[in-house]
Motif scaffolding. Structure first.
Motif, PDB file in Angstrom:
ATOM      1  N   ARG A  88     -18.005 -12.467   8.334  1.00 43.15           N
ATOM      2  CA  ARG A  88     -16.944 -12.486   7.330  1.00 43.15           C
ATOM      3  C   ARG A  88     -16.127 -11.206   7.461  1.00 43.15           C
ATOM      4  O   ARG A  88     -16.692 -10.124   7.565  1.00 43.15           O
ATOM      5  CB  ARG A  88     -17.542 -12.576   5.931  1.00 43.15           C
ATOM      6  N   LEU A  89     -14.829 -11.378   7.428  1.00 45.55           N
ATOM      7  CA  LEU A  89     -13.901 -10.261   7.424  1.00 45.55           C
ATOM      8  C   LEU A  89     -13.228 -10.262   6.063  1.00 45.55           C
ATOM      9  O   LEU A  89     -12.698 -11.284   5.627  1.00 45.55           O
ATOM     10  CB  LEU A  89     -12.858 -10.426   8.532  1.00 45.55           C
ATOM     11  N   PHE A  90     -13.282  -9.128   5.360  1.00 47.10           N
ATOM     12  CA  PHE A  90     -12.639  -9.013   4.056  1.00 47.10           C
ATOM     13  C   PHE A  90     -11.359  -8.210   4.224  1.00 47.10           C
ATOM     14  O   PHE A  90     -11.393  -7.077   4.716  1.00 47.10           O
ATOM     15  CB  PHE A  90     -13.574  -8.342   3.046  1.00 47.10           C
ATOM     16  N   LEU A  91     -10.254  -8.816   3.815  1.00 45.10           N
ATOM     17  CA  LEU A  91      -8.943  -8.190   3.942  1.00 45.10           C
ATOM     18  C   LEU A  91      -8.329  -8.058   2.554  1.00 45.10           C
ATOM     19  O   LEU A  91      -8.018  -9.058   1.903  1.00 45.10           O
ATOM     20  CB  LEU A  91      -8.046  -9.038   4.848  1.00 45.10           C
ATOM     21  N   GLY A  92      -8.195  -6.815   2.084  1.00 45.48           N
ATOM     22  CA  GLY A  92      -7.581  -6.563   0.782  1.00 45.48           C
ATOM     23  C   GLY A  92      -6.088  -6.365   0.953  1.00 45.48           C
ATOM     24  O   GLY A  92      -5.648  -5.597   1.802  1.00 45.48           O
ATOM     25  N   ILE A  93      -5.301  -7.073   0.160  1.00 40.58           N
ATOM     26  CA  ILE A  93      -3.837  -6.983   0.230  1.00 40.58           C
ATOM     27  C   ILE A  93      -3.302  -6.608  -1.141  1.00 40.58           C
ATOM     28  O   ILE A  93      -3.631  -7.242  -2.145  1.00 40.58           O
ATOM     29  CB  ILE A  93      -3.225  -8.331   0.672  1.00 40.58           C
ATOM     30  N   ARG A  94      -2.488  -5.568  -1.174  1.00 42.37           N
ATOM     31  CA  ARG A  94      -1.790  -5.161  -2.405  1.00 42.37           C
ATOM     32  C   ARG A  94      -0.304  -5.393  -2.200  1.00 42.37           C
ATOM     33  O   ARG A  94       0.246  -5.025  -1.173  1.00 42.37           O
ATOM     34  CB  ARG A  94      -1.999  -3.680  -2.695  1.00 42.37           C
ATOM     35  N   ASP A  95       0.320  -5.992  -3.187  1.00 42.08           N
ATOM     36  CA  ASP A  95       1.756  -6.244  -3.133  1.00 42.08           C
ATOM     37  C   ASP A  95       2.441  -5.381  -4.179  1.00 42.08           C
ATOM     38  O   ASP A  95       2.097  -5.434  -5.357  1.00 42.08           O
ATOM     39  CB  ASP A  95       2.057  -7.717  -3.402  1.00 42.08           C
ATOM     40  N   TYR A  96       3.362  -4.563  -3.716  1.00 45.27           N
ATOM     41  CA  TYR A  96       4.176  -3.736  -4.602  1.00 45.27           C
ATOM     42  C   TYR A  96       5.590  -4.285  -4.586  1.00 45.27           C
ATOM     43  O   TYR A  96       6.084  -4.668  -3.522  1.00 45.27           O
ATOM     44  CB  TYR A  96       4.228  -2.284  -4.116  1.00 45.27           C
ATOM     45  N   PRO A  97       6.258  -4.330  -5.725  1.00 46.65           N
ATOM     46  CA  PRO A  97       7.668  -4.732  -5.692  1.00 46.65           C
ATOM     47  C   PRO A  97       8.440  -3.830  -4.739  1.00 46.65           C
ATOM     48  O   PRO A  97       8.265  -2.616  -4.738  1.00 46.65           O
ATOM     49  CB  PRO A  97       8.134  -4.544  -7.142  1.00 46.65           C
ATOM     50  N   GLY A  98       9.247  -4.428  -3.884  1.00 46.53           N
ATOM     51  CA  GLY A  98      10.004  -3.675  -2.887  1.00 46.53           C
ATOM     52  C   GLY A  98      10.875  -2.586  -3.480  1.00 46.53           C
ATOM     53  O   GLY A  98      11.107  -1.551  -2.876  1.00 46.53           O
ATOM     54  N   GLU A  99      11.343  -2.821  -4.693  1.00 48.15           N
ATOM     55  CA  GLU A  99      12.195  -1.833  -5.339  1.00 48.15           C
ATOM     56  C   GLU A  99      11.467  -0.502  -5.529  1.00 48.15           C
ATOM     57  O   GLU A  99      12.065   0.554  -5.509  1.00 48.15           O
ATOM     58  CB  GLU A  99      12.690  -2.345  -6.694  1.00 48.15           C
TER      59      GLU A  99
END
Length: 120
Positions: A88-99
Motif C-alpha cells: 500500500r502506498l499512502f499519498l496525502g494531498i492538500r489543496d490550497y486555494p490558488g489565490e
C-alpha cells in the motif's frame, strides 16, 4: 488536477497512467479515498459532477485534502524469493486555494511596508 488524478486512479483499467508501473504491469488493485489530518475532504465528486455536465469545476475556496491509499501487487523478485504480496502506498494531498499562493508576494510586500514579519 487533483480531481483528474483521483479519477484516473479509481478507474485504472480505462485510465491512461502510462508513467505508473503498477498500472502498466496490471498490478494496481484499487484506491481508497479518505480524509486527511482533520481537513475537509477534497471535493472530488463535485468536480466530477461538474466535468460530466461539461463545466469546469469551481475554484476551491478553502483548504481541503485527502489521503489516497493505493493498493497494488508486488512484483516477485529475488529478495522475496518469488513470493507475491500486496503493498500500500499512502499519498496525502492538500489543496490550497490558488489565490493564497498568488497573494503571498503581496502579503510579504505589505508586511515590509508596515515593518512586520510574515508568519510563513
Amino acid at each position: 488536477m487533483i480531481t483528474s488524478l483521483i479519477h484516473q486512479l479509481q478507474h485504472y483499467p480505462e485510465a491512461l497512467l502510462a508513467a505508473f508501473p503498477p498500472v502498466l504491469q496490471d498490478r494496481l488493485l484499487g484506491v481508497k479515498v479518505s480524509a486527511l489530518d482533520g481537513l475537509p475532504l477534497f471535493p472530488y465528486q463535485e468536480g466530477i459532477d461538474s466535468l460530466s455536465r461539461g463545466r469546469w469545476p469551481e475554484a476551491t475556496r478553502h483548504e481541503s485534502g485527502c489521503l489516497l491509499e493505493i493498493k497494488f501487487r508486488n512484483q516477485p523478485d529475488l529478495l522475496r524469493r518469488g513470493k507475491e504480496g500486496v503493498s500500500r502506498l499512502f499519498l496525502g494531498i492538500r489543496d490550497y486555494p490558488g489565490e493564497w499562493l498568488l497573494d503571498l508576494p503581496l502579503l510579504e510586500m505589505l508586511c515590509k511596508m508596515q515593518d512586520l514579519t510574515p508568519d510563513f
